[in-house]
Design an enzyme around this catalytic site. Structure first.
Site, PDB file in Angstrom:
ATOM      1  NE  ARG A 186      11.908 -14.212   7.432  1.00  0.00           N
ATOM      2  CZ  ARG A 186      11.618 -13.906   6.184  1.00  0.00           C
ATOM      3  NH1 ARG A 186      11.064 -14.789   5.359  1.00  0.00           N
ATOM      4  NH2 ARG A 186      11.854 -12.714   5.719  1.00  0.00           N
ATOM      5  CD  GLN A 236      16.557 -12.824   8.067  1.00  0.00           C
ATOM      6  OE1 GLN A 236      17.738 -12.534   7.916  1.00  0.00           O
ATOM      7  NE2 GLN A 236      15.870 -12.452   9.126  1.00  0.00           N
ATOM      8  CG  ASP A 245       9.291  -5.981   8.625  1.00  0.00           C
ATOM      9  OD1 ASP A 245      10.194  -5.950   7.776  1.00  0.00           O
ATOM     10  OD2 ASP A 245       8.861  -7.026   9.137  1.00  0.00           O
ATOM     11  CE  LYS A 265      15.509  -8.789   8.947  1.00  0.00           C
ATOM     12  NZ  LYS A 265      15.387  -8.919  10.429  1.00  0.00           N
TER      13      LYS A 265
HETATM   14  O1  MRU Z   1      13.203 -10.513  10.684  1.00  0.00           O
HETATM   15  P1  MRU Z   1      12.400 -10.942   9.492  1.00  0.00           P
HETATM   16  O2  MRU Z   1      13.025 -12.045   8.708  1.00  0.00           O
HETATM   17  O3  MRU Z   1      10.957 -11.204   9.835  1.00  0.00           O
HETATM   18  O4  MRU Z   1      12.412  -9.660   8.555  1.00  0.00           O
HETATM   19  C1  MRU Z   1      11.631  -9.680   7.395  1.00  0.00           C
HETATM   20  C2  MRU Z   1      11.824  -8.503   6.526  1.00  0.00           C
HETATM   21  O5  MRU Z   1      12.477  -7.546   6.869  1.00  0.00           O
HETATM   22  C3  MRU Z   1      11.073  -8.515   5.230  1.00  0.00           C
HETATM   23  O6  MRU Z   1      11.796  -7.846   4.249  1.00  0.00           O
HETATM   24  C4  MRU Z   1       9.743  -7.809   5.440  1.00  0.00           C
HETATM   25  O7  MRU Z   1       9.024  -8.443   6.470  1.00  0.00           O
HETATM   26  C5  MRU Z   1       8.931  -7.747   4.229  1.00  0.00           C
HETATM   27  S1  MRU Z   1       8.280  -9.316   3.840  1.00  0.00           S
HETATM   28  C6  MRU Z   1       7.309  -9.320   2.508  1.00  0.00           C
END
Ligand code: MRU
Length: 344
Positions: free
Chosen positions: A46, A196, A237, A248
């Site tokens: 992820r 996370q 993202d 997130k």
């Molecule tokens: O749902 P996830 O764990 O994939 O979410 C990840 C995030 O929101 C991270 O902060 C984002 O991908 C940036 S990663 C460098």
């Protein structure tokens, strides 16, 4: 060094199964695309940049056993694979950007022998992986200039080595600051519902000997008020061409709190996280996930059966709340529309 999150072994896509952290560090070899798709869906791998790398390696994995010399058939298979991998998760644009590279490469090379196209696809995926390693270090260097000795930082979710090929975006800034000899401490938000921050960021920062304190998400305001937070770094993202940034769930809340408490709020993300086709964050598709992620703690129910649940995995921070976007090209600041268009 931070962490070896993902690699192509020649036969499989090897990932750390992040659902088992921090209790166990287990590598999982995805030997077919369905297994990789499931690993993406269930967050074994992820984080936006890592998803881009996983998607590219997924195409290599799915064409590895292609036999024969029918290039048109191979190209069709690449297109189908890209369409399939694209259904795994909707928000991180890195996944789609990487698939577009792989698909585009195949469509441009319909005249080469199939075995040559297979080599080209593998080289492209390796280039996406290597590029991520390099740009994370470049972002780290730019972001580290903001960090001064004695500062207190805050972050949410995991934008670390585990979310990229190996170094991280927001946490990459912290690694670079540490490598530059700076002393600082970090508050990591646990990041409900999938933790996370607690499971991954705390693990990564502790392992890399960075002074980290874990807090629940609802403690952020109190910590900003009473502990003097100097800077906030988050990942992203998908960033719209006006700078609105999806990350997130909880990131927007943190940005609002930062504004109230006068704490500079920085997003750290590579070019591959920008979606220049969209004008604002309103166009970013936000993934909604299963209700059980909110109603259960592991196997144990923590809410009454049948309760209605809303579980968006991401939110969008409007550009006016963002002090700067740290990219591999430097730190972009307001006015974002002009500066982002000039940078890319
Ligand atoms: O749902 P996830 O764990 O994939 O979410 C990840 C995030 O929101 C991270 O902060 C984002 O991908 C940036 S990663 C460098």
């Amino acid at each position: 060094m931070p962490v070896d999150t993902i690699r192509w072994t020649g036969k499989s896509v090897r990932i750390i199964d992040q659902t088992l952290l921090p209790n166990k560090l287990v590598y999982l070899d995805c030997r077919d695309v369905a297994t990789l798709w499931d690993a993406i869906k269930t967050l074994k791998v992820r984080g936006a940049p890592a998803l881009g790398v996983a998607a590219a390696f997924g195409v290599v994995l799915g064409t590895r056993d292609f036999k024969g010399n029918d290039t048109a058939k191979l190209v069709k298979q690449v297109v189908q694979l890209c369409d399939y991998i694209a259904t795994s998760r909707p928000t991180a644009v890195n996944l789609f950007n990487a698939l577009n590279h792989m698909r585009g490469l195949a469509l441009k090379n319909t005249n080469v022998p199939a075995r040559v196209l297979k080599v080209l696809l593998e080289s492209e995926a390796m280039a996406i992986y290597e590029e991520d390693r390099a740009v994370c270090r470049a972002m780290g260097r730019h972001g580290a200039e903001l960090v001064k000795n004695g500062m207190t930082l805050m972050t949410v979710c995991n934008a670390g080595g585990l979310a990229t090929a190996d170094y991280g975006t927001a946490l990459g800034v912290m690694y670079a600051a540490k490598e530059a000899g700076k002393k600082f401490k970090v508050y990591a938000l646990e990041t409900r519902p999938l933790l996370q921050g607690a499971r991954l960021t705390s693990w990564e920062l502790q392992k890399n000997k960075i002074d980290v304190t874990l807090i629940c998400d609802n403690m952020a305001a109190t910590v900003m008020k009473n502990k003097k937070v100097d800077l906030i770094f988050t990942g992203a993202d998908r960033i719209a061409s006006n700078g609105d940034s999806a990350n997130k769930i909880g990131t927007y809340m943190l940005a609002v709190l930062a504004k109230y408490h006068d704490v500079p709020f920085y997003v750290v993300a590579p070019q591959t996280t920008f979606d220049m086709k969209i004008k604002t964050g309103a166009e970013i598709p936000i993934e909604e996930r299963a209700a059980e992620e909110v109603t259960h703690f592991g196997a144990r129910p923590t809410a009454p059966k049948g309760i209605k649940v809303f579980n968006p995995a991401f939110d969008v921070t409007p550009n006016e709340l963002i002090s700067g976007i740290v990219t591999e090209c430097g730190i972009l600041r307001k006015p974002y529309i002009k500066n982002i268009h000039e940078a890319f």
